[in-house]
Design an enzyme around this catalytic site. Structure first.
Site, mmCIF file in Angstrom:
data_model
loop_
_atom_site.group_PDB
_atom_site.id
_atom_site.type_symbol
_atom_site.label_atom_id
_atom_site.label_comp_id
_atom_site.label_asym_id
_atom_site.label_seq_id
_atom_site.Cartn_x
_atom_site.Cartn_y
_atom_site.Cartn_z
ATOM 1 N N LYS A 37 2.953 -9.837 10.705
ATOM 2 C CA LYS A 37 2.220 -9.811 9.436
ATOM 3 C C LYS A 37 2.510 -11.070 8.620
ATOM 4 O O LYS A 37 3.660 -11.412 8.362
ATOM 5 C CB LYS A 37 2.598 -8.555 8.643
ATOM 6 C CG LYS A 37 1.751 -8.343 7.403
ATOM 7 C CD LYS A 37 1.660 -6.871 7.069
ATOM 8 C CE LYS A 37 1.094 -6.626 5.690
ATOM 9 N NZ LYS A 37 0.802 -5.214 5.447
ATOM 10 N N ARG A 51 -2.678 1.760 14.163
ATOM 11 C CA ARG A 51 -1.659 1.165 15.049
ATOM 12 C C ARG A 51 -2.289 0.887 16.408
ATOM 13 O O ARG A 51 -3.125 1.646 16.878
ATOM 14 C CB ARG A 51 -0.482 2.136 15.243
ATOM 15 C CG ARG A 51 0.341 2.346 13.981
ATOM 16 C CD ARG A 51 1.292 1.172 13.735
ATOM 17 N NE ARG A 51 2.008 1.304 12.487
ATOM 18 C CZ ARG A 51 1.590 0.844 11.304
ATOM 19 N NH1 ARG A 51 0.421 0.248 11.200
ATOM 20 N NH2 ARG A 51 2.318 0.977 10.217
ATOM 21 N N ARG A 101 0.841 -1.190 0.000
ATOM 22 C CA ARG A 101 0.000 0.000 0.000
ATOM 23 C C ARG A 101 0.882 1.248 0.000
ATOM 24 O O ARG A 101 2.029 1.219 0.419
ATOM 25 C CB ARG A 101 -0.890 0.004 1.242
ATOM 26 C CG ARG A 101 -1.882 -1.161 1.230
ATOM 27 C CD ARG A 101 -3.161 -0.831 1.982
ATOM 28 N NE ARG A 101 -2.927 -0.472 3.358
ATOM 29 C CZ ARG A 101 -3.690 0.392 4.029
ATOM 30 N NH1 ARG A 101 -4.702 0.977 3.430
ATOM 31 N NH2 ARG A 101 -3.435 0.676 5.292
HETATM 32 P P1 ATP Z 1 -0.675 -0.023 7.277
HETATM 33 O O1 ATP Z 1 -0.880 0.207 5.823
HETATM 34 O O2 ATP Z 1 -1.950 -0.230 7.999
HETATM 35 O O3 ATP Z 1 0.183 1.029 7.901
HETATM 36 P P2 ATP Z 1 1.565 -1.770 7.112
HETATM 37 O O4 ATP Z 1 2.486 -1.134 8.110
HETATM 38 O O5 ATP Z 1 1.587 -3.249 7.022
HETATM 39 O O6 ATP Z 1 0.070 -1.395 7.389
HETATM 40 P P3 ATP Z 1 1.563 -1.521 4.314
HETATM 41 O O7 ATP Z 1 1.766 -0.305 3.487
HETATM 42 O O8 ATP Z 1 0.232 -2.184 4.278
HETATM 43 O O9 ATP Z 1 1.951 -1.122 5.761
HETATM 44 O O10 ATP Z 1 2.631 -2.628 3.898
HETATM 45 C C1 ATP Z 1 3.913 -2.278 3.543
HETATM 46 C C2 ATP Z 1 4.820 -2.627 4.690
HETATM 47 O O11 ATP Z 1 5.001 -4.029 4.669
HETATM 48 C C3 ATP Z 1 6.174 -1.994 4.601
HETATM 49 O O12 ATP Z 1 6.481 -1.483 5.859
HETATM 50 C C4 ATP Z 1 7.119 -3.158 4.273
HETATM 51 O O13 ATP Z 1 8.372 -3.056 4.930
HETATM 52 C C5 ATP Z 1 6.357 -4.352 4.792
HETATM 53 N N1 ATP Z 1 6.585 -5.551 3.987
HETATM 54 C C6 ATP Z 1 7.137 -5.655 2.770
HETATM 55 N N2 ATP Z 1 7.146 -6.932 2.346
HETATM 56 C C7 ATP Z 1 6.579 -7.642 3.338
HETATM 57 C C8 ATP Z 1 6.306 -9.002 3.490
HETATM 58 N N3 ATP Z 1 6.580 -9.902 2.530
HETATM 59 N N4 ATP Z 1 5.721 -9.399 4.650
HETATM 60 C C9 ATP Z 1 5.424 -8.509 5.617
HETATM 61 N N5 ATP Z 1 5.636 -7.207 5.523
HETATM 62 C C10 ATP Z 1 6.224 -6.769 4.395
HETATM 63 C C1 BTN Z 2 0.293 -4.488 1.853
HETATM 64 O O1 BTN Z 2 0.991 -3.493 1.805
HETATM 65 O O2 BTN Z 2 -0.028 -5.024 2.906
HETATM 66 C C2 BTN Z 2 -0.232 -5.083 0.559
HETATM 67 C C3 BTN Z 2 0.723 -6.064 -0.032
HETATM 68 C C4 BTN Z 2 0.168 -6.678 -1.302
HETATM 69 C C5 BTN Z 2 1.171 -7.552 -2.006
HETATM 70 C C6 BTN Z 2 0.553 -8.281 -3.162
HETATM 71 S S1 BTN Z 2 1.623 -9.533 -3.815
HETATM 72 C C7 BTN Z 2 0.543 -9.759 -5.162
HETATM 73 C C8 BTN Z 2 0.105 -8.368 -5.595
HETATM 74 N N1 BTN Z 2 1.085 -7.785 -6.479
HETATM 75 C C9 BTN Z 2 1.665 -6.719 -5.936
HETATM 76 O O3 BTN Z 2 2.561 -6.047 -6.480
HETATM 77 N N2 BTN Z 2 1.156 -6.472 -4.724
HETATM 78 C C10 BTN Z 2 0.158 -7.438 -4.358
#
Ligand code: ATP
Ligand code: BTN
Length: 321
Positions: free
Chosen positions: A181, A316, A116
């Site tokens: 996560k 959070r 995201r």
């Molecule tokens: P929110 O959007 O509610 O703040 P979040 O902290 O999980 O949630 P996102 O933008 O949803 O943030 O997800 C991106 C985050 O996930 C980044 O902080 C990144 O470091 C982390 N991330 C990237 N790859 C993975 C993965 N494979 N598993 C878990 N976390 C990951």
């Molecule tokens: C998040 O930030 O939590 C969302 C992560 C979503 C990852 C998936 S992997 C399959 C699809 N292709 C992408 O590039 N992103 C989503």
């Protein structure tokens, strides 16, 4: 390349001669392929003179045959890629080139997986699930209310079916297990909301990943860590497809309100003190659940109930909660 990995995926020894014969190449060509594989797929390979080659440990690969059979039941076409930048980006390209939805893209690996708000999603090859479902939106975007939460619920149930316990949902659509996560969801909309548009549902699940070359700046876990064994990625992808089909059909028929209680029953932070970042401000409040459209309901200071929805929000848990 994938054929070679498939032969080696059992973690047993295979001689250069055997690999060469199956692939129709010389033994020295096998060696070159293996070196490339090690570099590209970040896998550890052992070479023992007289015995051949084996992976440091078995791996689980996706299967076009197994997944397409399940998807055919729903009329969803499958596109299985070895490597793409992002399965969501591939979905946009397929739509642009005239591919008709519904369809699913699965990839062994992503070079620019996106999370995201433009963040990077760690996507090493042959270890996790990178899954995108594309659906045509026929009754306008208002019919999509709560869909992203419903997708979270569907993925959660697929993970439970694969044996993951202690998992739950974090609003709007993250999945956590043991406080870390395990899966993330990225919904994108394309086209003209007043005319033809499509929803691109991207799902990333950490399955067998042991480490990530890309920094992950938050606690994370995998299906493998949760069940204590190598997980079958192809089977899990099928569980995801079946679960998505079930939940999306319920959502299309009855709307989010019919799934709201189930979502709240799986909400990890129900009744807890949270802080919501809206980009410009921070709102502290008690999470009392979600409304009939999937918007977050917070009881903020002064006991006033406020509702929040939108892609830029981030929730959070307060540590004193
Ligand atoms: P929110 O959007 O509610 O703040 P979040 O902290 O999980 O949630 P996102 O933008 O949803 O943030 O997800 C991106 C985050 O996930 C980044 O902080 C990144 O470091 C982390 N991330 C990237 N790859 C993975 C993965 N494979 N598993 C878990 N976390 C990951
Ligand atoms: C998040 O930030 O939590 C969302 C992560 C979503 C990852 C998936 S992997 C399959 C699809 N292709 C992408 O590039 N992103 C989503």
């Amino acid at each position: 390349m994938n054929n070679l990995l498939r032969l080696l995926s059992d973690g047993c020894f295979h001689s250069g001669e055997e690999l060469g014969a199956v692939l129709g190449v010389s033994r020295s060509a096998v060696w070159k392929h293996l070196q490339r594989l090690e570099g590209e797929c970040d896998i550890e390979l052992f070479r023992v003179p007289g015995r051949g080659y084996r992976l440091a440990e078995p791996i689980s690969l996706l299967s076009y045959e197994e997944s397409s059979v399940v998807l055919a039941r729903f009329g969803w076409q499958l596109y299985l890629r070895e490597t793409v930048d992002s399965t969501n980006a591939e979905a946009f390209r397929l739509l642009q080139s005239g591919t008709a939805a519904p369809f699913v893209i699965l990839a062994e690996g992503q070079t620019a997986g996106r999370g995201r708000r433009g963040r990077l999603w760690a996507s090493p090859p042959a270890q996790n699930i990178y899954y995108t479902l594309v659906l045509k939106v026929s009754d306008g975007p208002q019919g999509l209310s709560g869909l992203s939460l419903v997708v979270g619920l569907a993925v959660l149930q697929a993970l439970r079916r694969a044996g993951v316990r202690n998992a739950g949902l974090k609003w709007p659509n993250d999945i956590y297990a043991d406080g870390k996560k395990i899966a993330g969801i990225l919904l994108e909309l394309t086209g003209d909301p007043a005319d033809v548009c499509h929803v691109i549902i991207g799902i990333g699940i950490n399955v067998n990943m042991a480490a990530s070359a890309v920094e992950i700046d938050q606690p994370w876990t995998t299906v493998r860590a949760q069940i204590g064994a190598l997980a079958n990625r192809s089977e899990l992808a099928n569980f995801v497809s079946e679960s998505l089909h079930l939940y999306i059909s319920r959502h299309a028929e009855h709307g989010f309100s019919a799934l709201r209680d189930e979502w709240e029953a799986n909400n990890l932070w129900q009744g807890k003190l949270c802080t919501l970042s809206t980009g410009s401000q921070q709102v502290k409040g008690l999470m009392i659940g979600v409304n009939e459209l999937g918007a977050l309901r917070l009881l903020v200071e002064g006991q006033e109930e406020q509702h929040f929805s939108g892609g830029e929000l981030s929730l959070r848990l307060d540590h004193d909660s």
